[in-house]
Scaffold this active site. Structure first.
Site, PDB file in Angstrom:
ATOM      1  N   ASP A  67       0.807  -1.214   0.000  1.00 39.08           N
ATOM      2  CA  ASP A  67       0.000   0.000   0.000  1.00 39.08           C
ATOM      3  C   ASP A  67       0.846   1.272   0.000  1.00 39.08           C
ATOM      4  O   ASP A  67       2.063   1.237   0.188  1.00 39.08           O
ATOM      5  CB  ASP A  67      -0.959   0.010   1.207  1.00 39.08           C
ATOM      6  CG  ASP A  67      -0.309  -0.507   2.503  1.00 39.08           C
ATOM      7  OD1 ASP A  67       0.934  -0.550   2.568  1.00 39.08           O
ATOM      8  OD2 ASP A  67      -1.040  -0.862   3.445  1.00 39.08           O
ATOM      9  N   GLU A 143      -9.591  -2.005   5.226  1.00 38.46           N
ATOM     10  CA  GLU A 143     -10.222  -1.706   6.505  1.00 38.46           C
ATOM     11  C   GLU A 143     -11.499  -2.533   6.673  1.00 38.46           C
ATOM     12  O   GLU A 143     -12.076  -2.993   5.678  1.00 38.46           O
ATOM     13  CB  GLU A 143     -10.582  -0.217   6.564  1.00 38.46           C
ATOM     14  CG  GLU A 143      -9.378   0.727   6.468  1.00 38.46           C
ATOM     15  CD  GLU A 143      -8.613   0.874   7.784  1.00 38.46           C
ATOM     16  OE1 GLU A 143      -8.553  -0.087   8.581  1.00 38.46           O
ATOM     17  OE2 GLU A 143      -8.074   1.958   8.020  1.00 38.46           O
TER      18      GLU A 143
HETATM   19  C1  F6R Z   1       1.565  -1.589   6.167  1.00 36.85           C
HETATM   20  C2  F6R Z   1       0.233  -2.129   6.273  1.00 36.85           C
HETATM   21  C3  F6R Z   1      -0.557  -2.164   7.526  1.00 36.85           C
HETATM   22  C4  F6R Z   1       0.271  -2.507   8.768  1.00 36.85           C
HETATM   23  C5  F6R Z   1      -0.605  -2.486  10.013  1.00 36.85           C
HETATM   24  C6  F6R Z   1       0.202  -2.759  11.270  1.00 36.85           C
HETATM   25  O1  F6R Z   1       2.062  -1.699   4.853  1.00 36.85           O
HETATM   26  O2  F6R Z   1      -0.249  -2.520   5.274  1.00 36.85           O
HETATM   27  O3  F6R Z   1      -1.584  -3.114   7.384  1.00 36.85           O
HETATM   28  O4  F6R Z   1       0.861  -3.755   8.591  1.00 36.85           O
HETATM   29  O5  F6R Z   1      -1.230  -1.260  10.135  1.00 36.85           O
HETATM   30  O6  F6R Z   1       1.064  -1.698  11.478  1.00 36.85           O
HETATM   31  P1  F6R Z   1       2.197  -1.748  12.622  1.00 36.85           P
HETATM   32  O7  F6R Z   1       3.150  -2.808  12.187  1.00 36.85           O
HETATM   33  O8  F6R Z   1       2.827  -0.389  12.588  1.00 36.85           O
HETATM   34  O9  F6R Z   1       1.499  -2.068  13.879  1.00 36.85           O
END
Ligand code: F6R
Length: 254
Positions: A67, A143
């Protein structure tokens, strides 16, 4: 779905780096689906170390990221292109021409989404998709919503996600409201999926995703339908699974 318990974040990162490295060793021109966020940073650091020791060669690896924020250019320090350059690509011998991140500045975002899906198809699909998970169960920026969106698409970020990501920006107002994200079909068509989860804030999402009903309200729950998913989670992220006798025994301890 196989769930492996990690002792702590370092252990989680090492295990993840081992699995990704194994993929690169088995198929030197592998297509890696990569993620940003804080969770995979330790695994990227470990792989950089192994590369510097001469144990890991990225020269033929191709990559496709999940993304990108809409409205941020690749050199904005909070863009996911910048993150990938900074946390991995600049430190290993990957050819940047073989790395793909959606263009957050595309004039026609819908066309950019179609182009991105074609890029993935042209590479022959993703061999190994690395995923983090949102506290609300999101994967990529898929989401919680009413349907599983299949292809790469533009998404409106939830307030929860914007609040959570505000830690990387100087204020929540600077967090973009939209992003381009690979869809559920893109993720599910990967040969192998590696989901990482660290910290108690992920405990409910991990539990619901691994053992709850498969519903678009918990996007990661769709992973239950994939035949080769490895989850590596630390104890904090496994709290609810451990507490539930029915499922607690499903964890591979070490
Ligand atoms: C990032 C992504 C998100 C994260 C998720 C967890 O490319 O696609 O889905 O993997 O928001 O984020 P962290 O690792 O910062 O808790």
């Amino acid at each position: 779905m196989k769930i492996y318990a990690a002792k702590d974040y370092n252990d989680l990162s090492r295990k993840a780096a081992n699995i990704i490295s194994a993929q690169v060793i088995l198929k030197p021109n592998a297509v890696l689906g990569l993620a940003t966020g804080s969770t995979p940073v330790g695994a990227y650091k470990q792989m950089i170390e192994w590369h510097k020791k001469g144990d890991l060669d990225f020269s033929r690896v191709r990559s496709v990221n999940l993304d990108e924020y809409k409205g941020l250019s690749g050199d904005h320090d909070q863009s996911y292109r910048y993150f990938m350059n900074h946390n991995l690509f600049d430190h290993v011998n990957i050819d940047k021409a073989n790395t793909n991140v959606p263009n957050g500045l595309a004039e026609d975002p819908a066309a950019e989404c179609r182009r991105y899906d074609q890029v993935i198809r042209d590479m022959g699909g993703i061999d190994l998709q690395l995923l983090g998970i949102g506290g609300n169960g999101h994967i990529g920026f898929n989401e919680p919503c009413d349907v599983f969106e299949k292809g790469t698409h533009v998404v409106t970020l939830t307030e929860e996600t914007r609040k959570s990501n505000a830690r990387f920006f100087s204020s929540i107002d600077e967090v973009p409201t939209h992003a381009l994200t690979m869809g559920i079909q893109g993720i599910m068509s990967a040969g192998k999926i590696l989901l990482l989860a660290s910290g108690e804030a992920k405990a409910k999402a991990v539990y619901d995703s691994c053992f709850g009903p498969v519903v678009p309200g918990v996007p990661a729950s769709v992973l239950q339908l994939h035949r080769d998913v490895i989850v590596i989670a630390d104890e904090a992220a496994l709290t609810l699974v451990r507490e539930n006798e029915k499922w607690g025994g499903q964890i591979y301890d070490n």
